[in-house]
Each structure stands twice: as C-alpha cells, then as structure tokens.
Motif scaffolding. Structure first.
Motif, PDB file in Angstrom:
ATOM      1  N   MET A   1       0.776  -1.690  -0.110  1.00 45.00           N
ATOM      2  CA  MET A   1      -0.019  -0.250   0.460  1.00 45.00           C
ATOM      3  C   MET A   1       0.825   1.028   0.036  1.00 45.00           C
ATOM      4  SD  MET A   1      -3.278   0.955   2.104  1.00 45.00           S
ATOM      5  CE  MET A   1      -3.363   2.277   2.443  1.00 45.00           C
ATOM      6  N   THR A   2       0.495   2.482  -1.170  1.00 49.88           N
ATOM      7  CA  THR A   2       1.378   3.439  -1.003  1.00 49.88           C
ATOM      8  C   THR A   2       0.950   4.438   0.245  1.00 49.88           C
ATOM      9  OG1 THR A   2       1.604   2.834  -3.588  1.00 49.88           O
ATOM     10  CG2 THR A   2       1.612   5.540  -2.594  1.00 49.88           C
ATOM     11  N   PRO A   3       1.934   4.633   1.090  1.00 48.78           N
ATOM     12  CA  PRO A   3       1.981   5.740   2.313  1.00 48.78           C
ATOM     13  C   PRO A   3       0.990   6.827   1.379  1.00 48.78           C
ATOM     14  CG  PRO A   3       4.223   4.767   1.980  1.00 48.78           C
ATOM     15  CD  PRO A   3       3.072   3.844   0.997  1.00 48.78           C
ATOM     16  N   THR A   4       0.661   7.659   1.967  1.00 48.71           N
ATOM     17  CA  THR A   4       0.005   9.097   1.083  1.00 48.71           C
ATOM     18  C   THR A   4       0.142  10.213   2.395  1.00 48.71           C
ATOM     19  OG1 THR A   4      -2.066   8.253   3.687  1.00 48.71           O
ATOM     20  CG2 THR A   4      -2.375   7.598   1.040  1.00 48.71           C
ATOM     21  N   ASN A   5       0.466  11.354   1.303  1.00 51.80           N
ATOM     22  CA  ASN A   5       0.771  12.976   2.319  1.00 51.80           C
ATOM     23  C   ASN A   5      -0.680  13.329   2.363  1.00 51.80           C
ATOM     24  OD1 ASN A   5       0.422  13.097   0.079  1.00 51.80           O
ATOM     25  ND2 ASN A   5       3.115  13.233  -0.336  1.00 51.80           N
ATOM     26  N   ARG A   6      -0.315  14.370   2.878  1.00 49.30           N
ATOM     27  CA  ARG A   6      -1.714  15.677   2.934  1.00 49.30           C
ATOM     28  C   ARG A   6      -2.015  15.680   1.092  1.00 49.30           C
ATOM     29  NH1 ARG A   6      -0.776  20.792   5.621  1.00 49.30           N
ATOM     30  NH2 ARG A   6       1.052  21.035   3.862  1.00 49.30           N
ATOM     31  N   LEU A   7      -1.865  15.898  -0.226  1.00 50.44           N
ATOM     32  CA  LEU A   7      -1.529  16.562  -1.046  1.00 50.44           C
ATOM     33  C   LEU A   7      -2.145  14.261  -1.901  1.00 50.44           C
ATOM     34  CD1 LEU A   7      -1.624  18.253  -3.757  1.00 50.44           C
ATOM     35  CD2 LEU A   7       1.308  16.724  -3.832  1.00 50.44           C
ATOM     36  N   SER A   8      -1.674  13.748  -1.696  1.00 56.47           N
ATOM     37  CA  SER A   8      -2.279  12.406  -1.996  1.00 56.47           C
ATOM     38  C   SER A   8      -3.670  12.738  -1.492  1.00 56.47           C
ATOM     39  CB  SER A   8      -1.463  11.102  -1.683  1.00 56.47           C
ATOM     40  OG  SER A   8      -0.946  10.792  -0.988  1.00 56.47           O
ATOM     41  N   LYS A   9      -3.675  12.655  -0.260  1.00 57.39           N
ATOM     42  CA  LYS A   9      -5.062  12.588   0.123  1.00 57.39           C
ATOM     43  C   LYS A   9      -6.857  13.793  -0.381  1.00 57.39           C
ATOM     44  CE  LYS A   9      -3.477  11.353   4.594  1.00 57.39           C
ATOM     45  NZ  LYS A   9      -2.934  11.731   6.175  1.00 57.39           N
ATOM     46  N   LEU A  10      -5.920  14.478  -0.798  1.00 55.82           N
ATOM     47  CA  LEU A  10      -6.861  15.173  -1.164  1.00 55.82           C
ATOM     48  C   LEU A  10      -7.158  14.696  -3.305  1.00 55.82           C
ATOM     49  CD1 LEU A  10      -7.741  18.174  -2.222  1.00 55.82           C
ATOM     50  CD2 LEU A  10      -5.993  18.908  -2.381  1.00 55.82           C
ATOM     51  N   THR A  86       6.811  14.146  -7.498  1.00 56.08           N
ATOM     52  CA  THR A  86       7.795  14.367  -6.400  1.00 56.08           C
ATOM     53  C   THR A  86       6.618  14.481  -5.212  1.00 56.08           C
ATOM     54  OG1 THR A  86       9.457  15.237  -7.907  1.00 56.08           O
ATOM     55  CG2 THR A  86       9.521  15.551  -5.010  1.00 56.08           C
ATOM     56  N   GLY A  87       5.712  15.781  -5.447  1.00 55.49           N
ATOM     57  CA  GLY A  87       5.261  15.942  -3.765  1.00 55.49           C
ATOM     58  C   GLY A  87       3.678  15.173  -3.264  1.00 55.49           C
ATOM     59  N   MET A  88       3.111  14.186  -4.552  1.00 56.12           N
ATOM     60  CA  MET A  88       2.439  13.064  -4.486  1.00 56.12           C
ATOM     61  C   MET A  88       3.704  12.378  -3.554  1.00 56.12           C
ATOM     62  SD  MET A  88      -0.619  13.320  -5.451  1.00 56.12           S
ATOM     63  CE  MET A  88      -1.134  11.485  -5.765  1.00 56.12           C
ATOM     64  N   ASN A  89       4.722  12.130  -3.104  1.00 53.80           N
ATOM     65  CA  ASN A  89       5.275  10.718  -2.581  1.00 53.80           C
ATOM     66  C   ASN A  89       6.494  10.717  -1.544  1.00 53.80           C
ATOM     67  OD1 ASN A  89       5.316   8.639  -4.299  1.00 53.80           O
ATOM     68  ND2 ASN A  89       5.274  10.346  -6.119  1.00 53.80           N
ATOM     69  N   VAL A  90       6.099  11.921  -1.253  1.00 54.34           N
ATOM     70  CA  VAL A  90       7.478  12.761   0.006  1.00 54.34           C
ATOM     71  C   VAL A  90       6.600  12.866   1.398  1.00 54.34           C
ATOM     72  CG1 VAL A  90       9.221  13.998  -0.887  1.00 54.34           C
ATOM     73  CG2 VAL A  90       7.783  15.342  -0.453  1.00 54.34           C
ATOM     74  N   SER A  91       6.686  12.398   2.559  1.00 57.41           N
ATOM     75  CA  SER A  91       6.472  12.573   3.905  1.00 57.41           C
ATOM     76  C   SER A  91       5.889  14.204   4.134  1.00 57.41           C
ATOM     77  CB  SER A  91       7.047  12.120   4.482  1.00 57.41           C
ATOM     78  OG  SER A  91       6.700  12.211   5.924  1.00 57.41           O
ATOM     79  N   ASP A  92       4.569  14.145   4.539  1.00 52.53           N
ATOM     80  CA  ASP A  92       4.379  15.570   4.892  1.00 52.53           C
ATOM     81  C   ASP A  92       5.893  16.462   6.282  1.00 52.53           C
ATOM     82  OD1 ASP A  92       1.695  15.378   3.450  1.00 52.53           O
ATOM     83  OD2 ASP A  92       0.760  14.985   5.356  1.00 52.53           O
ATOM     84  N   SER A  93       6.293  15.598   6.811  1.00 57.80           N
ATOM     85  CA  SER A  93       7.590  16.248   6.662  1.00 57.80           C
ATOM     86  C   SER A  93       8.612  17.059   6.165  1.00 57.80           C
ATOM     87  CB  SER A  93       7.703  14.701   7.797  1.00 57.80           C
ATOM     88  OG  SER A  93       8.201  14.041   7.753  1.00 57.80           O
ATOM     89  N   CYS A  94       7.905  16.777   5.422  1.00 56.54           N
ATOM     90  CA  CYS A  94       9.723  16.500   4.321  1.00 56.54           C
ATOM     91  C   CYS A  94       9.092  18.238   3.267  1.00 56.54           C
ATOM     92  CB  CYS A  94      10.023  15.774   2.911  1.00 56.54           C
ATOM     93  SG  CYS A  94      10.558  14.902   4.149  1.00 56.54           S
TER      94      CYS A  94
END
Length: 166
Positions: A1-10, A86-94
């Motif tokens: 499963m692909t981890p999600t960040n705020r951008l990918s959740k949107l 790129t933004g779809m894949n990096v952690s929200d902490s980055c």
C-alpha cells in the motif's frame, strides 16, 4: 500500500468525481497553493503517485513574440508536472525543492503543450522512505502535433522541514 500525505489524500478524495470536474478542482486548488501555476491557467489532467499530466493552452498571456507558447511557460509546465509527482510521494514532514532544470529547445511548438512526468517504483519508494534525497524526474513535453519541441531534465530534492530550520 502506498503511504499517503496531504496532497495524495486530496487527490484520493476526488477520485469518484467525473474527470472534468476533478481536473477543474485540482487546477483551482493547486493554482491557489502555487499562485504562478494559477496565473498561467495550467490544467491538471492526471495526478497519481507515479504520473502527473498538466496542460497549458496557447493563450495570449503565455505567448512569445511569434504566437507560440513562451519558452518560460514550457519550462513551467515541466517543472509543475515533475514537482507535483514528487510532492505526491514525499512525507508531510518534508519539503520538495527543485535542484536543477535543463531545457533544450528543439523546434517551434504548435498550439497547446502537455507535460507528462513519471516516476519509477524505485523512485517512489526512495521518496516515501527517506527524509532526504534527490532524483531526476522523467518528463515529456509535447505539443498539439504530438511532437516534443523541448526536452527537459528536472532534478528534484526533498529534505526534512526540521533540517531547513537548522
């Protein structure tokens, strides 16, 4: 499963909407996050963890002196597509940062332009599992003829937001 960040959740939250509505919504929201993208009227056609496709029409505000999409607008769509994938894949902490871009102009363009940025599975895993790194993101920029009037290289980096404060 692909981890999600705020951008990918949107992006995931809009998945059930019809394509046209989804595209308009992404374009409006992302255009507010990055004002230059909004000013250029860039349309997001496809957004996923491995691929982002954006389009810019050949409208007056983005034209050069001979009526084609301006060189800077061509670079902008390549930068936008590669930055968002790129933004779809990096952690929200980055935070993602463009490290370098190279644009070679091969021939005059015809009409609207589309940039398609893609990531390999290995690149996605690297971004999702490390707090710092860089990668060359593949992008193809085509015009209405289906040809590539420009060839681009976009090197993206990501670093932990905490590292920027030090």
């Amino acid at each position: 499963m692909t981890p999600t960040n705020r951008l990918s959740k949107l992006v995931k939250a809009t998945a059930k909407l019809p394509q046209g509505i989804r595209s308009r919504l992404w374009s409006k929201v992302f255009g507010r996050v990055v004002p230059m993208v909004g000013s250029a009227h860039i349309r997001y056609l496809e957004v996923s963890h491995d691929k982002v496709v954006v389009k810019i029409e050949n409208h007056r505000a983005m034209q050069n002196h001979i009526g084609q999409v301006h060189a800077c607008a061509m670079a902008l769509i390549a930068e936008t597509a590669t930055g968002f994938v790129t933004g779809m894949n990096v952690s929200d902490s980055c935070i993602v940062l463009i490290k370098s871009l190279k644009v070679d102009f091969k021939r005059p363009s015809k009409g609207a332009m589309i940039a398609t940025a893609t990531l390999t599975d290995e690149q996605q895993k690297l971004m999702q599992n490390t707090e710092k790194g860089e990668t060359l993101v593949s992008v193809q920029v085509t015009d209405e003829s289906g040809e590539e009037p420009v060839q681009c290289e976009m090197l993206w980096a990501w670093v932990s937001k905490s590292q920027l404060k030090n």
